[in-house]
Design a protein around this motif. Sequence first.
Motif, PDB file in Angstrom:
ATOM      1  N   PHE A 152      -1.998   2.153  -8.915  1.00 41.55           N
ATOM      2  CA  PHE A 152      -1.927   2.835  -7.554  1.00 41.55           C
ATOM      3  C   PHE A 152      -3.119   2.176  -6.704  1.00 41.55           C
ATOM      4  O   PHE A 152      -2.958   1.952  -5.528  1.00 41.55           O
ATOM      5  N   ALA A 153      -4.488   1.995  -7.235  1.00 41.92           N
ATOM      6  CA  ALA A 153      -5.401   1.114  -6.279  1.00 41.92           C
ATOM      7  C   ALA A 153      -5.089  -0.239  -5.866  1.00 41.92           C
ATOM      8  O   ALA A 153      -5.263  -0.573  -4.809  1.00 41.92           O
ATOM      9  N   VAL A 154      -4.252  -0.809  -6.698  1.00 41.15           N
ATOM     10  CA  VAL A 154      -3.664  -2.181  -6.408  1.00 41.15           C
ATOM     11  C   VAL A 154      -2.615  -2.134  -5.176  1.00 41.15           C
ATOM     12  O   VAL A 154      -2.414  -2.704  -4.261  1.00 41.15           O
ATOM     13  N   ILE A 155      -1.737  -0.982  -5.274  1.00 41.65           N
ATOM     14  CA  ILE A 155      -0.605  -0.835  -4.325  1.00 41.65           C
ATOM     15  C   ILE A 155      -1.503  -0.652  -3.247  1.00 41.65           C
ATOM     16  O   ILE A 155      -0.981  -1.084  -2.014  1.00 41.65           O
ATOM     17  N   GLU A 156      -2.318   0.475  -2.949  1.00 42.51           N
ATOM     18  CA  GLU A 156      -2.953   0.629  -1.857  1.00 42.51           C
ATOM     19  C   GLU A 156      -3.711  -0.469  -1.045  1.00 42.51           C
ATOM     20  O   GLU A 156      -3.760  -0.623   0.051  1.00 42.51           O
ATOM     21  N   ASP A 157      -4.286  -1.160  -1.902  1.00 41.95           N
ATOM     22  CA  ASP A 157      -4.893  -2.533  -1.521  1.00 41.95           C
ATOM     23  C   ASP A 157      -3.955  -3.369  -0.765  1.00 41.95           C
ATOM     24  O   ASP A 157      -4.074  -4.013   0.127  1.00 41.95           O
ATOM     25  N   ARG A 158      -2.596  -3.759  -1.544  1.00 40.94           N
ATOM     26  CA  ARG A 158      -1.585  -4.426  -0.754  1.00 40.94           C
ATOM     27  C   ARG A 158      -1.189  -3.829   0.456  1.00 40.94           C
ATOM     28  O   ARG A 158      -0.763  -4.556   1.344  1.00 40.94           O
ATOM     29  N   LYS A 159      -1.104  -2.439   0.459  1.00 44.67           N
ATOM     30  CA  LYS A 159      -0.643  -1.715   1.691  1.00 44.67           C
ATOM     31  C   LYS A 159      -1.612  -2.149   2.769  1.00 44.67           C
ATOM     32  O   LYS A 159      -1.128  -2.177   4.136  1.00 44.67           O
ATOM     33  N   GLU A 160      -2.929  -1.926   2.669  1.00 49.58           N
ATOM     34  CA  GLU A 160      -3.909  -2.158   3.573  1.00 49.58           C
ATOM     35  C   GLU A 160      -4.133  -3.715   3.889  1.00 49.58           C
ATOM     36  O   GLU A 160      -4.260  -4.157   5.165  1.00 49.58           O
ATOM     37  N   ASP A 163       2.200 -13.315  -0.021  1.00 48.44           N
ATOM     38  CA  ASP A 163       2.973 -13.582  -1.183  1.00 48.44           C
ATOM     39  C   ASP A 163       3.207 -12.461  -2.006  1.00 48.44           C
ATOM     40  O   ASP A 163       3.550 -12.471  -3.388  1.00 48.44           O
ATOM     41  N   SER A 164       3.052 -11.127  -1.367  1.00 48.65           N
ATOM     42  CA  SER A 164       2.908  -9.986  -2.476  1.00 48.65           C
ATOM     43  C   SER A 164       4.386  -9.110  -2.243  1.00 48.65           C
ATOM     44  O   SER A 164       4.610  -8.807  -1.095  1.00 48.65           O
ATOM     45  N   LEU A 166       7.138  -4.592   0.754  1.00 43.75           N
ATOM     46  CA  LEU A 166       7.379  -3.086   1.167  1.00 43.75           C
ATOM     47  C   LEU A 166       7.083  -2.383   1.915  1.00 43.75           C
ATOM     48  O   LEU A 166       7.690  -1.587   2.732  1.00 43.75           O
ATOM     49  N   PHE A 167       5.978  -2.616   2.463  1.00 38.76           N
ATOM     50  CA  PHE A 167       5.294  -1.824   3.461  1.00 38.76           C
ATOM     51  C   PHE A 167       5.416  -2.535   4.791  1.00 38.76           C
ATOM     52  O   PHE A 167       5.136  -1.909   5.751  1.00 38.76           O
TER      53      PHE A 167
END
Length: 96
Positions: A11-19, A24-25, A30-31
């Motif tokens: 979840f922390a990785v997902i939140e990081d990608r969102k921010e 390349d992610s 998706l965000f």
Amino acid sequence: MSDTDIVDELFAVIEDRKERLPEDSYTASLFTHEKGENAVLEKLGEEMTELILAAKDGDDDEIAHESADIVYHLLVLLAMHDMTVGDLREELEKRR
């Protein structure tokens, strides 16, 4: 690593990608995609169907694989709605 730790780490990785939205992610895409939430919902439906078929076939490796895909996309959906794993845990605790 405990089960809780890996979910929190993911979840922390997902939140990081969102921010950060690295180009390349897949998660970041998706965000940023106009139909991001629809894509996540479609993936959840697709993965659920694949899980059902794996269970019907008794394929434990595929059950684990598809379950992981479902958990990943569920966590992305939570992040999209500014929810956390804590929100999920709280609801599960209420039902216990």
